[in-house]
Design an enzyme around this catalytic site. Structure first.
Site, PDB file in Angstrom:
ATOM      1  N   SER A  33      32.895  28.737  62.392  1.00 31.28           N
ATOM      2  CA  SER A  33      32.864  27.328  62.801  1.00 31.28           C
ATOM      3  C   SER A  33      34.253  26.730  62.715  1.00 31.28           C
ATOM      4  CB  SER A  33      31.974  26.513  61.850  1.00 31.28           C
ATOM      5  OG  SER A  33      30.666  26.944  61.928  1.00 31.28           O
ATOM      6  N   GLU A 187      23.986  22.413  51.157  1.00 34.39           N
ATOM      7  CA  GLU A 187      23.610  22.473  49.738  1.00 34.39           C
ATOM      8  C   GLU A 187      23.275  21.072  49.220  1.00 34.39           C
ATOM      9  OE1 GLU A 187      26.651  23.416  50.976  1.00 34.39           O
ATOM     10  OE2 GLU A 187      25.947  25.458  51.326  1.00 34.39           O
ATOM     11  N   SER A 206      28.026  32.151  55.582  1.00 35.30           N
ATOM     12  CA  SER A 206      28.352  33.403  56.293  1.00 35.30           C
ATOM     13  C   SER A 206      29.224  34.293  55.415  1.00 35.30           C
ATOM     14  CB  SER A 206      29.092  33.081  57.606  1.00 35.30           C
ATOM     15  OG  SER A 206      30.384  32.590  57.339  1.00 35.30           O
ATOM     16  N   ASN A 229      34.824  20.142  55.437  1.00 37.49           N
ATOM     17  CA  ASN A 229      34.293  18.924  54.784  1.00 37.49           C
ATOM     18  C   ASN A 229      34.320  19.149  53.288  1.00 37.49           C
ATOM     19  OD1 ASN A 229      31.930  20.791  55.775  1.00 37.49           O
ATOM     20  ND2 ASN A 229      31.242  19.834  53.871  1.00 37.49           N
TER      21      ASN A 229
HETATM   22  N1  HPA Z   1      28.163  23.917  53.202  1.00 38.26           N
HETATM   23  C1  HPA Z   1      27.788  25.078  53.778  1.00 38.26           C
HETATM   24  N2  HPA Z   1      28.269  25.515  54.921  1.00 38.26           N
HETATM   25  C2  HPA Z   1      29.199  24.758  55.523  1.00 38.26           C
HETATM   26  C3  HPA Z   1      29.636  23.554  54.982  1.00 38.26           C
HETATM   27  C4  HPA Z   1      29.095  23.107  53.746  1.00 38.26           C
HETATM   28  O1  HPA Z   1      29.434  22.050  53.201  1.00 38.26           O
HETATM   29  N3  HPA Z   1      30.561  23.058  55.839  1.00 38.26           N
HETATM   30  C5  HPA Z   1      30.676  23.953  56.861  1.00 38.26           C
HETATM   31  N4  HPA Z   1      29.841  24.998  56.659  1.00 38.26           N
END
Ligand code: HPA
Length: 266
Positions: A33, A187, A206, A229
């Site tokens: 991503s 989460e 992943s 993030n």
């Molecule tokens: N958590 C899990 N997967 C993710 C996150 C996250 O905060 N941000 C991008 N992929």
């Protein structure tokens, strides 16, 4: 997935090599991503095809993940396979499907694998857009691609030599421990706190299963996470997939330089 996922990977590798008229491939990159903009500076593009054209591959289902296989000649003269997308464990297609690309790369001759992902960050010093080298991982999926008494050593699963090489491209790259949850829900703040107590710095969905399959096949792995993030509870606001994609778009030019530089030294 077929009864013998290794045979299916050999079949996919043979088809890939035949299609692009290659004897073998040396390097592979998997883009996660936020990383798609980084695909364009890896070298001279020799060809591409939809991943789903090759035996055993499924079309990707996640917005922001491509479904293309690109073959590139790097500045260092190596032949590289670039997977612009991956199958995630949360898609429910089984763990063998998740690692099919890695096993195909291995069967095509690849010895160095670069796994990238977008993730949540626990360290407040790493704002969204920070790239972090994965030093080690914690696999909380309760799954493994290995079946039977396959006792693979996971010490230095993310090769120290490759992390050193990555720092010749960007000496400021920090290192962290990546914790994979099953997903696809993000989460809870309590789970993020747990990941921190366990020694984790990054949370995502992943990479760890692919690394296990890669180590089984004897590949050296470099893992690079993009903090898209701050993880739940550390971020003051709720998380959205759109935010993940936006962070990738913003970080695109830097990721492009980083991955392009890596392709030149690996
Ligand atoms: N958590 C899990 N997967 C993710 C996150 C996250 O905060 N941000 C991008 N992929």
């Amino acid at each position: 997935m077929a009864d013998d996922p290794y045979a299916l990977a050999r079949e996919a590798a043979a088809e890939l090599l035949r299609r692009f008229d290659l004897e073998s491939i040396e390097l592979a990159f998997v883009l996660g991503s936020g990383w798609s903009a980084a695909a364009d500076d890896l070298g001279e593009v020799l060809g591409s095809c939809p991943l789903a054209d090759l035996p055993g591959f499924a079309a990707p289902t996640v917005v922001g993940h491509g479904g293309e296989l690109r073959i590139v000649r790097t500045a260092a003269g190596k032949t590289a396979a670039l997977f612009t997308g991956r199958t995630h464990y949360y898609e429910g297609r089984g763990v063998a499907q998740v690692v099919h690309g890695v096993r195909t790369a291995a069967a095509a001759g690849v010895s160095t694998l670069v796994l990238t992902n977008g993730c949540g960050g626990l360290n407040p010093a790493w704002p969204p857009g920070t790239a972090v080298l994965i030093r080690d991982h914690i696999n909380l999926t309760a799954a493994t691609p290995l079946v039977g008494p396959t006792f693979i050593d996971m010490t230095d699963a993310y090769a120290p030599r490759l992390r050193d090489l990555a720092r010749t491209v960007d000496p400021t790259l920090p290192e962290g421990v990546y914790v994979q949850f099953h997903g696809p829900n993000f989460e809870t703040p309590a789970e993020v706190r747990m990941a921190g107590v366990l020694g984790g710095d990054l949370v995502g969905m992943s990479t760890t299963l692919e690394t296990i399959a890669a180590r089984e096949a004897g590949l050296d792995v470099l893992g690079v996470s993009l903090v898209t993030n701050q993880a739940a509870g550390i971020s003051p606001t709720p998380l959205h997939h759109e935010e993940v994609l936006e962070a990738g778009r913003e970080a695109g030019p830097r990721l492009r330089v980083l991955l392009g530089g890596l392709a030149g030294v690996l």
